[in-house]
Design an enzyme around this catalytic site. Structure first.
Site, mmCIF file in Angstrom:
data_model
loop_
_atom_site.group_PDB
_atom_site.id
_atom_site.type_symbol
_atom_site.label_atom_id
_atom_site.label_comp_id
_atom_site.label_asym_id
_atom_site.label_seq_id
_atom_site.Cartn_x
_atom_site.Cartn_y
_atom_site.Cartn_z
ATOM 1 N N GLU A 417 33.867 35.571 39.103
ATOM 2 C CA GLU A 417 33.612 34.354 37.784
ATOM 3 C C GLU A 417 33.940 35.645 36.769
ATOM 4 O OE1 GLU A 417 32.634 30.726 37.653
ATOM 5 O OE2 GLU A 417 31.748 30.930 40.082
ATOM 6 N N GLY A 418 34.910 36.659 36.067
ATOM 7 C CA GLY A 418 34.980 36.781 35.208
ATOM 8 C C GLY A 418 33.360 38.629 34.970
#
Length: 631
Positions: A417-418
């Site tokens: 997620e990043g």
């Protein structure tokens, strides 16, 4: 497979910039921190947990019971989620924790949901990934925020009942650069559907999913849209199940789309707004990872506390030796700070009235980094028993503590997620947003001389007031004296926030248009801000515990003080390294490596060509490795 478009760096930046949430209609503690404005009022009084609602308490107790009965080592060994565990999660309503009750969900607040993620993070990373991917980035969250009433009515009850969902953005040649997406969505001549073609990589939950959120580009405009796609539709196929170092049961898939007909009513939000929808969804969605990290850090602290008291070397428990004692002290102090950051960001999300895009990114980046350090120290303290698998430990009569599984499972959280690097870039862009609004024309290569001259009066008016005030401020004794011995740290945060703002401005003056490529400089600024955020959250939480008269108030103050002392030294080093560093030398050395000038260092090894040239052994086909969800 569609060909990946070739785009320039400037084109990629334009796509990302167009998807940014440009307005700051709500206050943000961290945005103000970057500007040198220490808004203590936005986080103080710190929101302490409220008594559990009966329905949440019942669910939490049932989840604890399920986790005690779940063989997490077995899940790791087999690489599969047991059907009985999935069925019990469905029965508990775990797939609908964040879905409103009107759609069959449990309607938990973000704070409640993150407490469950923390619990899961202390026991089983596979289950964290399963439930988090479904509810944080899968179908439920974007539909809650951007879905039509019809979409919510159709799909949210199915998600709440346990139809697992996944998110499909990444492609083989596309990670965090959406401008290069090759999966296409073309509207039919009748205008009643989109035809989807392409292949997506690393779709978490993909082999179990029945519903997907798919990001695709419109060929004519190159704008990106988001769609709800059903796995049962013709043309949707699971091509491969990906396997990883950790999270062995992760149901991660390569999914292809061949002439998939997606009804127009399955478009999420407006056409061309898909990337903005994804980024906005992640503001809240990525909070599950820092919460899970807190659970992992607490579990590691318990492991080390027990082992350091039991294991005796050279006449005393190893925890009484300074080398180990210092590690344990750091674990406790950072675990307290991690929980302070995670809980504060979650509470801000529930309260509303805040723009938490920076706080969520900071919580994700900072908590995952600190937790990885804690996991690594746990491995070191446990020694050979940390490196040995829990099943092997059990087989020879020792307590089966799976530190090596924790290490394998946790490492992905700095990427999920990043990645940490993407979080730094995202935060760095937001950190200089106000400066770009005021002086962006001066460093924008697309702006002409006229635009640059036109920007001068506004720049002069803003900086004539702003810059001097970043030097002058009252942050000495007796300010914040009501915080007791922690007041000195709070004063440090305020002084440092003004220094951070000055250094950001100095960086713009020095590097101008080149600033966007000075990632080491920008990352240090972000790291300073993250440390200051963690310090402020820890201090305010300790103060709130003291005011509430809790039994742990004194211990909390001790941990906050120790953490702040450590963080202050890190901040001092980061500020020093902004202008005294080896960045240019390191970059030139990297280019030399990439250009092959140091290839001689690689002599004496088999090398990739030699290793990959060997005849591969046939891989065993597992039942779940075969494609599912094919129509």
């Amino acid at each position: 497979m569609a060909e990946t478009p070739q785009v320039t760096e400037r084109e990629s930046r334009k796509v990302t910039e167009a998807a940014r949430q440009t307005e700051w209609a709500k206050p943000s503690f961290m945005r103000e921190l970057f500007l040198g404005d220490f808004r203590l009022d936005l986080i103080h009084p710190y929101p302490l947990p409220k008594p559990d609602r009966p329905e949440f308490a019942a669910f939490y107790a049932a989840m604890e019971d399920l986790l005690r009965r779940t063989d997490s080592a077995g899940i790791d060994a087999t690489g599969e989620y047991p059907e009985d565990v999935l069925d019990e999660l469905r029965r508990l309503g775990a797939f609908g924790m964040k879905i409103p009750k009107e759609y069959g969900g449990l309607g938990f607040s973000n704070v409640e949901y993150q407490r469950v993620m923390q619990l899961l993070g202390s026991t089983d990373g596979n289950l964290v990934a399963l439930l988090s991917a479904h509810q944080s980035i899968g179908v439920p969250q974007p539909l809650k925020l951007f879905g039509t009433p019809e979409q919510k009515k159709k799909y949210l009850p199915r998600c709440a009942a346990g139809e697992i969902s996944a998110f499909a953005l990444t492609e083989a040649q596309v990670g965090s650069d959406p401008a290069r997406l090759s999966t296409t969505a073309e509207k039919t001549a009748e205008g009643d559907a989109y035809i989807l073609n392409g292949t997506k990589l690393w779709c978490t939950n993909g082999t179990l999913a029945r519903l997907l959120v798919v990001m695709a580009v419109h060929p004519g405009t190159r704008r990106i849209s988001a769609f709800v796609v059903e796995m049962a539709w013709k043309g949707v196929k699971v091509e491969h199940r990906s396997r990883f170092m950790g999270l062995k049961a992760l149901a991660n898939a390569v999914i292809s789309f061949k002439d998939v007909r997606v009804p127009v009513e399955n478009l999420i939000g407006a056409e061309g707004k898909g990337l903005k929808i994804a980024l906005t969804t992640l503001n809240d969605g990525r909070l599950s990872i820092p919460a899970g990290s807190v659970g992992t850090a607490k579990a590691c602290l318990e492991i080390c506390r027990r082992w350091a008291n039991e294991r005796v070397q050279w006449g005393k428990p190893i925890g009484r030796h300074e080398a180990v004692a210092h590690k344990i002290a750091g674990m406790a102090a950072h675990a307290f700070a991690m929980e302070s950051v995670s809980s504060l960001a979650s509470e801000m999300s529930d309260r509303g009235g805040y723009d938490i895009r920076l706080e969520a990114a900071a919580a994700k980046e900072w908590n995952t980094d600190r937790c990885w350090e804690i996991v690594d120290d746990t491995m070191q303290i446990r020694g050979g028993r940390g490196y040995e698998t829990e099943r092997s430990l059990q087989a020879r009569g020792e307590e089966p503590i799976g530190v090596e599984r924790i290490m394998r499972d946790y490492r992905i959280n700095k990427i999920f997620e990043g990645s940490s690097e993407i979080m730094h870039l995202f935060m760095a862009r937001e950190a200089v947003d106000r400066h770009l609004q005021v002086a962006g024309a001066m460093i924008d290569p697309d702006k002409g001389t006229g635009a640059k001259l036109a920007a001068l009066p506004g720049m002069a008016a803003f900086y004539a007031w702003w810059y001097p005030t970043r030097w002058v401020g009252w942050s000495s004794w007796p300010r914040y004296s009501d915080f007791g011995r922690l007041a000195t740290h709070l004063r440090f945060v305020e002084r440092s926030s003004r220094k951070l703002a000055r250094q950001s401005f100095h960086g713009m003056l020095r590097y101008q248009a080149r600033l966007q490529n000075k990632q080491a400089f920008l990352f240090r600024l972000v790291d300073v801000a993250n440390e200051l955020f963690a310090m402020a959250a820890s201090i305010c939480r300790a103060r709130a515990l003291a005011e509430a008269g809790t039994a742990q108030a004194r211990e909390a103050s001790d941990l906050a003080d120790l953490f702040c002392r450590t963080a202050r030294r890190r901040v001092a080093r980061l500020f020093e390294d902004l202008w005294s560093n080896d960045d240019a030398l390191r970059y030139r050395a990297a280019l030399d490596v990439l250009d092959g000038r140091h290839a001689w260092l690689e002599r004496g090894i088999l090398g990739l060509e030699g290793a990959m040239g060997r005849e591969p052994r046939p891989a065993a086909i597992e039942p779940r490795d075969q494609p599912v969800g094919v129509a």
